[in-house]
Scaffold this motif. Structure first.
Motif, short mmCIF file in Angstrom:
data_model
loop_
_atom_site.label_atom_id
_atom_site.label_comp_id
_atom_site.label_asym_id
_atom_site.label_seq_id
_atom_site.Cartn_x
_atom_site.Cartn_y
_atom_site.Cartn_z
N ALA A 84 43.85 61.23 42.73
CA ALA A 84 43.04 60.37 41.87
C ALA A 84 43.65 60.21 40.49
O ALA A 84 43.71 59.11 39.94
N ILE A 85 44.15 61.32 39.91
CA ILE A 85 44.67 61.24 38.55
C ILE A 85 46.04 60.57 38.50
O ILE A 85 46.54 60.25 37.42
N ARG A 86 46.64 60.33 39.65
CA ARG A 86 47.86 59.53 39.72
C ARG A 86 47.53 58.05 39.94
O ARG A 86 48.18 57.18 39.37
N MET A 87 46.53 57.79 40.77
CA MET A 87 46.26 56.42 41.21
C MET A 87 45.49 55.61 40.18
O MET A 87 45.81 54.44 39.91
N ILE A 88 44.46 56.19 39.58
CA ILE A 88 43.59 55.43 38.69
C ILE A 88 44.34 54.87 37.48
O ILE A 88 44.18 53.69 37.14
N PRO A 89 45.20 55.66 36.79
CA PRO A 89 45.89 55.10 35.62
C PRO A 89 46.80 53.92 35.95
O PRO A 89 46.85 52.96 35.18
N ILE A 90 47.55 53.99 37.06
CA ILE A 90 48.47 52.89 37.35
C ILE A 90 47.72 51.64 37.79
O ILE A 90 48.18 50.52 37.54
N MET A 91 46.55 51.80 38.42
CA MET A 91 45.74 50.64 38.78
C MET A 91 45.16 49.98 37.53
O MET A 91 45.30 48.78 37.32
N LEU A 92 44.50 50.79 36.70
CA LEU A 92 43.88 50.24 35.50
C LEU A 92 44.93 49.66 34.55
O LEU A 92 44.78 48.54 34.06
N GLY A 93 45.99 50.42 34.29
CA GLY A 93 47.02 49.95 33.37
C GLY A 93 47.67 48.66 33.85
O GLY A 93 47.93 47.75 33.05
N SER A 94 47.93 48.54 35.14
CA SER A 94 48.57 47.34 35.67
C SER A 94 47.66 46.13 35.58
O SER A 94 48.13 45.01 35.29
N LEU A 95 46.37 46.32 35.82
CA LEU A 95 45.43 45.20 35.70
C LEU A 95 45.33 44.74 34.24
O LEU A 95 45.31 43.53 33.97
N LEU A 96 45.26 45.67 33.32
CA LEU A 96 45.15 45.30 31.90
C LEU A 96 46.44 44.66 31.40
O LEU A 96 46.42 43.76 30.54
N ASN A 97 47.58 45.10 31.92
CA ASN A 97 48.88 44.66 31.41
C ASN A 97 49.34 43.35 32.02
O ASN A 97 50.33 42.76 31.55
N ASN A 98 48.67 42.87 33.06
CA ASN A 98 49.11 41.64 33.73
C ASN A 98 48.15 40.47 33.55
O ASN A 98 48.51 39.34 33.89
N PHE A 99 46.95 40.75 33.02
CA PHE A 99 45.96 39.68 32.92
C PHE A 99 45.15 39.80 31.63
O PHE A 99 44.95 40.90 31.10
N ASP A 100 44.67 38.65 31.17
CA ASP A 100 43.55 38.62 30.24
C ASP A 100 42.30 38.43 31.08
O ASP A 100 42.26 37.54 31.95
N TRP A 101 41.29 39.23 30.81
CA TRP A 101 40.10 39.23 31.65
C TRP A 101 38.91 38.61 30.91
O TRP A 101 38.68 38.92 29.74
N SER A 102 38.20 37.75 31.61
CA SER A 102 36.99 37.16 31.02
C SER A 102 35.90 37.12 32.09
O SER A 102 36.18 37.13 33.30
N LEU A 103 34.67 37.07 31.62
CA LEU A 103 33.54 37.06 32.55
C LEU A 103 33.29 35.66 33.08
O LEU A 103 33.46 34.67 32.36
#
Length: 494
Positions: free
Chosen positions: A442-461
């Motif tokens: 878990a402590i390996r998977m969660i950071p790379i998932m979250l970081g990659s999503l934040l680093n590749n997109f701007d997110w809006s509702l």
């Protein structure tokens, strides 16, 4: 509400069947303080549909070591870091037995499950297999390419969704599919869901149903005489849900055995080889129960944590900005986060710790039990007592955390507190010999998932579902998931 309605409907039945000892609700001597009890039901009426919150409020009145009577079941509730350290570390062995909910006896799962077995030879064997063959550093390093590939597929799925129709993404479902395929590749060398389509919905619903059913208050646990009746139908439904998942695993095992040889390329090969070498130590039932534990816990907790993290970041734009700036500076905008880069992303790690503080995946941890009378902090805890550790309440303890209800990742920048079970102010994965075996993954998977999503997109509702998307209400079960799915629109950065 459902529980109370059924409870009152069954009250007459219970009165008729109850013995004098049931009616004699005298409190054993030297128990911790707790709320006043009603005849028959004890404190059941105080649980509500959000037991972690109800118990936290009661602990504010009665203290961090609190006793309740839930029907016939004496229950000890631990709500502070100091008390948790006694139970999970200093007296870990005395408190290491499991209180097994009736629901977990569906398909005889509790008799073979590493999560629910008592500390015994069988349990030690299963934990050794997990620690040596699945979650060891060498095994995790060997499978690093799989995690990287699945995160790339997650980013590709989000990119495809927005390129086709500027469509929104259900973050929890996308994360679940990624976690599911990571585990299925680790165990079986196949994807159980299409990584580029919105598939895997049925499997997610089954796992979600398992977590909800297993976590909800069940009258059978409080009044054992009702076991044959199963008045709420919890065990019947879990028999069906477990059966669906176990059937999938059985087919995969049979298919692998038909291949005629094991190359030990994945976890299933390792398990079947261990079975061939020593069938008394690890049989096919053990293997299927092990798989069920890993898939139920590993998919739901990871996807729920990622969804809560994304929700909190969207609610706190300054956090989003700081995280994006760190990612751009360290790895470059638009790149996938690699595991060896996480140590150079301290603010990203702080976001995950803060998410786990406010939204621990298993808010009450898995219930423990004392198998013989023990002393705790001067109190006498009788044999058979259920022990609940309220990790949710501990993470929001205002005597430990400044602005305890606020999402402030910065609090961890100068702190050495970690989630690995040594710091009892923050125990989202538990601690002691019963700590979650999947923590290293878990402590390996969660950071790379979250970081990659934040680093590749701007997110809006999505403007049509804005209110529902950021609704912070919870759906209580064994895992604490978001009641309203987080649906957001990703805009690619390049």
């Amino acid at each position: 509400m459902e529980l109370l309605i059924i409870l009152y409907l069954l009250l007459l039945y219970i009165l008729i069947r109850a013995t004098f000892s049931l009616l004699g609700f005298h409190k054993p001597k030297n128990l911790p303080l707790g709320p006043a009890r009603l005849p028959i039901i004890g404190n059941l009426h105080l649980l509500g549909d959000q037991p972690h919150r109800s118990l936290a409020k009661l602990a504010e009145i009665h203290g961090p070591i609190m006793s309740l009577k839930l029907g016939r079941l004496t229950t000890l509730v631990i709500s502070s870091a100091t008390a948790a350290k006694h139970v999970l570390q200093k007296q870990d062995l005395e408190f290491s037995a499991r209180h097994v909910p009736d629901a977990m006896h569906a398909c005889n799962h509790a008799h073979h499950s590493v999560a629910w077995l008592p500390v015994c030879t069988e349990w030690r064997t299963l934990r050794r297999i997990l620690n040596s063959n699945i979650f060891s550093n060498s095994s995790l390093e060997a499978n690093q390419h799989l995690r990287s590939q699945k995160v790339k597929e997650l980013v590709a799925y989000c990119r495809k969704a927005t390129s086709l129709s500027n469509d929104w993404v259900d973050v929890g479902r996308a994360a679940f599919r990624t976690s599911l395929n990571l585990l299925s590749n680790t165990f079986f060398s196949i994807d159980l869901a299409d990584p580029y389509e919105d598939s895997g919905k049925e499997f997610k619903e089954v796992i979600s149903n398992i977590m909800v059913e297993a976590g909800k208050p069940n009258l059978v646990d409080f009044f054992p005489m009702l076991k044959k009746i199963d008045p709420q139908g919890v065990r019947r439904r879990l028999n069906r849900h477990f059966g669906k998942v176990l059937e999938i695993f059985e087919k995969l095992i049979e298919e692998r055995l038909r291949m005629g040889r094991l190359k030990q390329d994945d976890v299933l090969d390792v398990c079947l080889k261990l079975n061939q070498d020593n069938p008394n130590e690890l049989n096919h039932t053990h293997i299927k129960s092990l798989l069920l534990d890993m898939f139920a816990a590993g998919t739901d907790t990871t996807s729920s944590t990622l969804e809560w993290a994304m929700t909190e970041v969207l609610c706190n734009p300054h956090t989003m900005t700081k995280a994006k700036n760190e990612l751009e500076k360290v790895i470059g905008k638009g790149n996938i986060v690699k595991e060896d880069e996480v140590l150079r992303l301290p603010y990203l790690s702080c976001i995950i710790k803060e998410t786990l503080r406010l939204h621990p995946p298993v808010p009450l941890l898995l219930p423990r039990r004392v198998d013989k009378q023990v002393q705790l902090n001067g109190y006498t805890i009788p044999k058979g007592t259920q022990v609940l550790v309220n990790a949710w309440a501990i993470g929001r303890d205002s005597s430990v955390w400044d602005d305890s209800l606020e999402f402030k990742p910065e609090r961890f920048l100068e702190s050495r507190l970690d989630v690995r079970g040594q710091d009892f102010e923050l125990i989202p994965f538990g601690a002691g010999r019963r700590i979650c075996p999947g923590l290293p993954l878990a402590i390996r998977m969660i950071p790379i998932m979250l970081g990659s999503l934040l680093n590749n997109f701007d997110w809006s509702l999505d403007t049509n579902i804005q209110h529902e998307a950021l609704d912070m209400s919870e759906k209580f079960g064994i895992t604490l998931s978001k009641a309203k799915p987080l649906c957001v629109v990703p805009k690619p950065l390049n």
